[in-house]
Design an enzyme around this catalytic site. Structure first.
Site, PDB file in Angstrom:
ATOM      1  N   ASP A 269      -7.974  -2.595  -4.744  1.00 14.91           N
ATOM      2  CA  ASP A 269      -7.791  -2.835  -3.319  1.00 14.91           C
ATOM      3  C   ASP A 269      -8.557  -4.115  -2.949  1.00 14.91           C
ATOM      4  OD1 ASP A 269      -7.079  -2.707  -0.660  1.00 14.91           O
ATOM      5  OD2 ASP A 269      -7.425  -0.559  -0.487  1.00 14.91           O
TER       6      ASP A 269
ATOM      7  N   GLU B  94      -6.478   1.053   9.270  1.00 19.36           N
ATOM      8  CA  GLU B  94      -7.558   1.604   8.454  1.00 19.36           C
ATOM      9  C   GLU B  94      -8.925   1.315   9.061  1.00 19.36           C
ATOM     10  OE1 GLU B  94      -8.235  -0.586   4.804  1.00 19.36           O
ATOM     11  OE2 GLU B  94      -6.816  -2.110   5.407  1.00 19.36           O
TER      12      GLU B  94
END
Ligand code: BGC
Length: 614
Positions: free
Chosen positions: A309, A504
């Site tokens: 990520d 997020e």
């Protein structure tokens, strides 16, 4: 088909060459053998042979470059050539200016030309988060977020959405999608709940059809982009719904709840898998060799490549930034490409040192390269590296918007109806609420910008516009954002309320999950006019509405529908019968979180609930 036409072209050229040589020989002209193109450039060879040949020619630095993914703002085309970079990403909201599809294609081609200027001419892959349509591009079709698609229970529809998204991406050149998120959201306080198709593994598993839509029957077909199953594994299971937190569950539960969608994604041939920021029982996923190498690659048989990520390796030791040890730990755990937006030079340096000192085996570097290069060959990038602009016209095109509208209709969940719905097209209607006339709000996070924002951020049809179009043109639909102006003359009042955009991290909610004071006030005004009140909830997750519900005549969960608000109106007016069913359990109060199917807690509406019209 891209690859077959290329093959035909090659055999044609070969035949011509042989013929010419024969003719020249017959004429007595001496023919000198020229070295042909390197085998890895020959699309007639198998991908395996091409990878072998290419790998043999690569220096260590070229291999390290393939494993490095900088962000577009922090690298120039010259640096791509010089550092042998193999991939670039646009993070959430990172777009060229002006943000038009054509400019995206120009930008992509510019980066691609730089990659092709490397001695071995290895094309790059460009990654974006096209998580509900090609959502960073102004004018693209924005589909409902996954939670709504989960409510549709329609994997064929989701496959079509994948294909439409791939077409819009292909026009802009972008060949890699960091989607789908196959997370199983277990705690609705998590700010990424809407990226989940549902709280039980069956739903995300079933919706891995989106991978077939994105990639096509096989990689390399027309408008085929590489899909990514993310975030491996357990991202939706963190304690308290804490984004990037710790998933504290035994392996049995991890395997039963969070692993199945990845198994399904691998079965459908997903090309890449992204690692989760979260930890499993205290160990960061980015260093979990057991789960990445032993389980994902060996046990599930995943042959694609694993990407980290964004700055994900920084999180291994809990300190900001990354160290040499973190680089080695991540690569040795089985991560093949690292998303290292700004500090990519240092990453390359650390990885080179790690290899030279024997901390990272060369075999690991080769394995990572094999996995990455195989996907580039399969995608047909060596033959067709540039943007396929024939697809530019599909961006935000009518056919895709029609598909999105259908998806919106299928994703509405009717939770309460005292008989006011469906509305009649000659009903006199009053509409209120902050979500009624706002493309940004109804699209949610990951729309144009990372966190999303209210306002007319991209073309589309607001829910209010959809209602106006559905109502008889002779009937004026009145609108007052805060409910002012409503009176007893209306047949019904619709309050479109819920959550403002978030994504997020920022979207985690620790307190209650109730409506805010403005929304409650607007609903109160409608109720005071003594007309039937329909509440349409635009939100990324269930909200705590149990206390207010008895005063409402109907409740529709619209989730985050995207740009085609007419799909909401289709259900309100009965053009489409509501068929959506809850993909998550609806809490009775916020304190019940986490609440999931089969846990014995008493919900307001159970998983799978959804009414329809008689
Ligand atoms: C998110 C990923 C996303 C990546 C690239 C991260 O912050 O967790 O889901 O793919 O950024 O934009």
């Amino acid at each position: 088909m891209r690859s077959s036409s290329v093959k035909a072209m090659w055999s044609g050229l070969l035949a011509l060459g042989v013929l010419a040589a024969l003719v020249l020989a017959a004429l007595g002209v001496p023919v000198r053998a020229e070295p042909g193109p390197a085998p890895y450039l020959d699309p007639q060879l198998s991908v395996e042979d091409r990878v072998d040949d290419l790998l043999d020619r690569m220096s260590l630095d070229e291999k390290l470059g393939q494993m490095t993914q900088p962000e577009r703002r922090y690298i120039t085309p010259e640096e791509i050539t010089r550092y042998r970079i193999g991939s670039v990403l646009s993070s959430g909201g990172s777009a060229p200016a002006p943000n038009t599809p054509e400019r995206w294609a120009d930008m992509y081609d510019g980066f691609q030309r730089a990659a092709l200027a490397q001695p071995l001419r290895i094309p790059l892959m460009y990654g974006v988060d096209a998580v509900h349509g090609h959502n960073t591009v102004v004018g693209a079709t924005i589909f409902p977020h996954n939670i709504g698609l989960g409510a549709s229970r329609d994997p064929a529809l989701v496959r079509e959405i994948g294909a439409a998204t791939a077409r819009e991406m292909a026009g802009t050149g972008v060949d890699w999608n960091f989607a789908p998120c196959v997370c199983v959201a277990r705690d609705d306080r998590w700010g990424r709940t809407y990226e989940s198709f549902g709280e039980v593994p069956e739903l995300p598993s079933m919706m891995t059809t989106i991978i077939e839509g994105l990639q096509g029957d096989e990689l390399g077909g027309p408008a085929s982009v590489l899909a990514t199953a993310k975030h491996y594994v357990g991202d939706g299971g963190t304690a308290g719904g804490d984004d990037r937190g710790d998933t504290r569950i035994p392996e049995r539960e991890l395997r039963a709840i969070h692993l199945p969608p990845f198994r399904a994604a691998v079965k459908r041939g997903v090309g890449s898998v992204m690692i989760s920021y979260s930890s499993w029982n205290g160990l960061k996923m980015h260093q979990n060799r057991y789960l990445i190498t032993d389980v994902l690659k060996r046990e599930l048989g995943f042959t694609g490549f694993v990407v980290s990520d964004y700055n994900g390796i920084d999180e291994i030791d809990g300190e900001s930034g990354f160290t040499r040890d973190e680089v080695a730990a991540a690569i040795n755990a089985g991560i093949d490409m690292v998303m290292v937006p700004t500090e990519w030079r240092r990453f390359i340096e650390y990885l080179r040192d790690g290899v030279k000192d024997g901390d990272v085996p060369v075999s690991r570097i080769d394995d990572a390269n094999r996995r990455i290069l195989a996907k580039k060959f399969e995608l047909g990038l060596f033959e067709h590296p540039m943007a396929d602009r024939t697809y530019l016209g599909t961006v935000g095109g009518a056919a895709h918007r029609e598909l999105a509208r259908r998806a919106v209709g299928e994703s509405q969940v009717l939770l309460k109806n005292d008989g006011v719905l469906p509305l009649d097209d000659d009903d006199k209607i009053f509409v209120a609420g902050g979500g009624a006339d706002d493309i940004g709000v109804q699209s949610g996070g990951w729309t144009i910008t990372w966190q999303g924002e209210p306002g007319p951020i991209t073309p589309g049809t607001t829910i209010l516009e959809g209602i106006r179009a559905a109502a008889d043109s002779s009937t004026a639909v009145a609108y007052g954002r805060d409910g002012t102006g409503v009176d007893g003359s209306y047949d019904a009042a619709i309050a479109v309320v819920g959550e403002e955009p978030y994504a997020e991290y920022h979207g985690d909610r620790t307190g209650d999950l109730g409506l805010d004071a403005d929304d409650l006030k607007a609903i109160e005004r409608l109720r005071a006019a003594d007309v039937p009140v329909v509440v349409v909830l635009v939100s990324g997750r269930p909200m705590d509405v149990a206390a207010e519900l008895p005063g409402w005549d109907a409740l529709v969960a619209a989730w985050l529908p995207g740009t085609e608000g007419a799909g909401v109106a289709d259900v309100l007016f009965g053009a489409t019968a509501p068929t959506g069913r809850l993909p998550v359990t609806w809490m009775r109060d916020g304190g019940q979180q986490p609440i999931n199917r089969g846990d014995g807690k008493e919900p307001l509406f159970p998983f799978g609930y959804g009414l329809t019209y008689d």
